[in-house]
Design a protein around this motif. Structure first.
Motif, PDB file in Angstrom:
ATOM      1  N   LEU A  66       0.846  -1.185   0.000  1.00  0.00           N
ATOM      2  CA  LEU A  66       0.000   0.000   0.000  1.00  0.00           C
ATOM      3  C   LEU A  66       0.886   1.240   0.000  1.00  0.00           C
ATOM      4  N   VAL A  67       0.709   2.100  -0.994  1.00  0.00           N
ATOM      5  CA  VAL A  67       1.412   3.375  -1.040  1.00  0.00           C
ATOM      6  C   VAL A  67       0.589   4.356  -0.212  1.00  0.00           C
ATOM      7  N   VAL A  68       1.214   4.912   0.823  1.00  0.00           N
ATOM      8  CA  VAL A  68       0.518   5.804   1.748  1.00  0.00           C
ATOM      9  C   VAL A  68       1.100   7.207   1.631  1.00  0.00           C
ATOM     10  N   LEU A  69       0.245   8.164   1.330  1.00  0.00           N
ATOM     11  CA  LEU A  69       0.636   9.565   1.241  1.00  0.00           C
ATOM     12  C   LEU A  69       0.258  10.265   2.539  1.00  0.00           C
ATOM     13  N   PRO A  96      -3.752   3.750  15.425  1.00  0.00           N
ATOM     14  CA  PRO A  96      -2.771   4.308  16.360  1.00  0.00           C
ATOM     15  C   PRO A  96      -1.843   5.283  15.630  1.00  0.00           C
ATOM     16  N   GLY A  97      -1.869   6.533  16.039  1.00  0.00           N
ATOM     17  CA  GLY A  97      -1.021   7.546  15.423  1.00  0.00           C
ATOM     18  C   GLY A  97      -1.752   8.517  14.525  1.00  0.00           C
ATOM     19  N   GLY A  98      -3.017   8.252  14.204  1.00  0.00           N
ATOM     20  CA  GLY A  98      -3.725   9.200  13.355  1.00  0.00           C
ATOM     21  C   GLY A  98      -4.995   8.657  12.747  1.00  0.00           C
ATOM     22  N   ARG A  99      -5.312   9.218  11.574  1.00  0.00           N
ATOM     23  CA  ARG A  99      -6.500   8.824  10.813  1.00  0.00           C
ATOM     24  C   ARG A  99      -6.084   8.672   9.358  1.00  0.00           C
ATOM     25  N   ARG A 100      -6.833   7.877   8.613  1.00  0.00           N
ATOM     26  CA  ARG A 100      -6.550   7.725   7.194  1.00  0.00           C
ATOM     27  C   ARG A 100      -7.780   7.252   6.451  1.00  0.00           C
ATOM     28  N   PHE A 101      -7.679   7.329   5.118  1.00  0.00           N
ATOM     29  CA  PHE A 101      -8.689   6.748   4.233  1.00  0.00           C
ATOM     30  C   PHE A 101      -7.961   6.150   3.041  1.00  0.00           C
ATOM     31  N   HIS A 102      -8.664   5.294   2.310  1.00  0.00           N
ATOM     32  CA  HIS A 102      -8.111   4.677   1.109  1.00  0.00           C
ATOM     33  C   HIS A 102      -8.880   5.191  -0.104  1.00  0.00           C
ATOM     34  N   PHE A 103      -8.201   5.264  -1.234  1.00  0.00           N
ATOM     35  CA  PHE A 103      -8.853   5.672  -2.471  1.00  0.00           C
ATOM     36  C   PHE A 103      -8.271   4.896  -3.643  1.00  0.00           C
ATOM     37  N   LYS A 104      -9.019   4.906  -4.739  1.00  0.00           N
ATOM     38  CA  LYS A 104      -8.564   4.292  -5.982  1.00  0.00           C
ATOM     39  C   LYS A 104      -8.406   5.380  -7.035  1.00  0.00           C
ATOM     40  N   ASP A 105      -7.292   5.301  -7.757  1.00  0.00           N
ATOM     41  CA  ASP A 105      -7.022   6.257  -8.832  1.00  0.00           C
ATOM     42  C   ASP A 105      -7.823   5.858 -10.078  1.00  0.00           C
ATOM     43  N   SER A 107      -7.086   4.268 -12.635  1.00  0.00           N
ATOM     44  CA  SER A 107      -6.784   2.913 -13.104  1.00  0.00           C
ATOM     45  C   SER A 107      -7.324   1.843 -12.168  1.00  0.00           C
ATOM     46  N   GLY A 108      -7.741   2.229 -10.967  1.00  0.00           N
ATOM     47  CA  GLY A 108      -8.214   1.270  -9.977  1.00  0.00           C
ATOM     48  C   GLY A 108      -7.159   0.887  -8.951  1.00  0.00           C
ATOM     49  N   ASN A 109      -5.996   1.537  -8.988  1.00  0.00           N
ATOM     50  CA  ASN A 109      -4.946   1.275  -8.010  1.00  0.00           C
ATOM     51  C   ASN A 109      -5.341   1.870  -6.659  1.00  0.00           C
ATOM     52  N   GLU A 110      -5.060   1.128  -5.580  1.00  0.00           N
ATOM     53  CA  GLU A 110      -5.432   1.567  -4.240  1.00  0.00           C
ATOM     54  C   GLU A 110      -4.266   2.272  -3.546  1.00  0.00           C
ATOM     55  N   PHE A 111      -4.554   3.429  -2.992  1.00  0.00           N
ATOM     56  CA  PHE A 111      -3.620   4.233  -2.216  1.00  0.00           C
ATOM     57  C   PHE A 111      -4.295   4.576  -0.892  1.00  0.00           C
TER      58      PHE A 111
END
Length: 116
Positions: A66-69, A96-105, A107-111
């Motif tokens: 998983l590429v995490v920005l 733990p440490g924060g919040r995040r969400f996932h998205f697809k670009d 092409s359908g790639n998950e980040f």
């Protein structure tokens, strides 16, 4: 300066180079240098890398990394992704440490994007 044994470059498959450049440029202000019709290098992303033309995609369901920005403004980043045609695949959640969400670009790639 390049550090010995550090992650230096990352390459990712995409189905449409033009749509990918439009999306990441619009949402994250990444810049691109094309090397033919099937490859583009991205910069201004924290790490240099490239997108190559492929029918393959990556997502966690396939067991891929998983590429995490990072974002200082998580909700604003989510709105930009949706406004540019990205798909939110996992709504904002705490870890733990924060919040995040996932998205697809496009092409359908998950980040993922995280914030404190």
């Amino acid at each position: 300066m390049t550090a010995h044994h550090s992650i230096n470059y990352i390459e990712m498959p995409v189905k449409d180079i033009s749509a990918t450049k439009q999306f990441f440029g619009q949402v994250f202000d990444w810049e691109f240098v094309d090397y033919g019709p099937e490859y583009t290098c991205f910069t201004n992303a924290g790490i240099a890398g490239g997108f190559f033309l492929s029918e393959q995609i990556f997502d966690l369901a396939k067991g891929t990394p998983l590429v995490v920005l990072y974002s200082a403004q998580l909700e604003a980043s989510m709105a930009r992704i949706e406004g540019a045609g990205g798909e939110i695949s996992k709504a904002i959640f705490s870890f733990p440490g924060g919040r995040r969400f996932h998205f697809k670009d496009p092409s359908g790639n998950e980040f993922a994007i995280w914030s404190e």
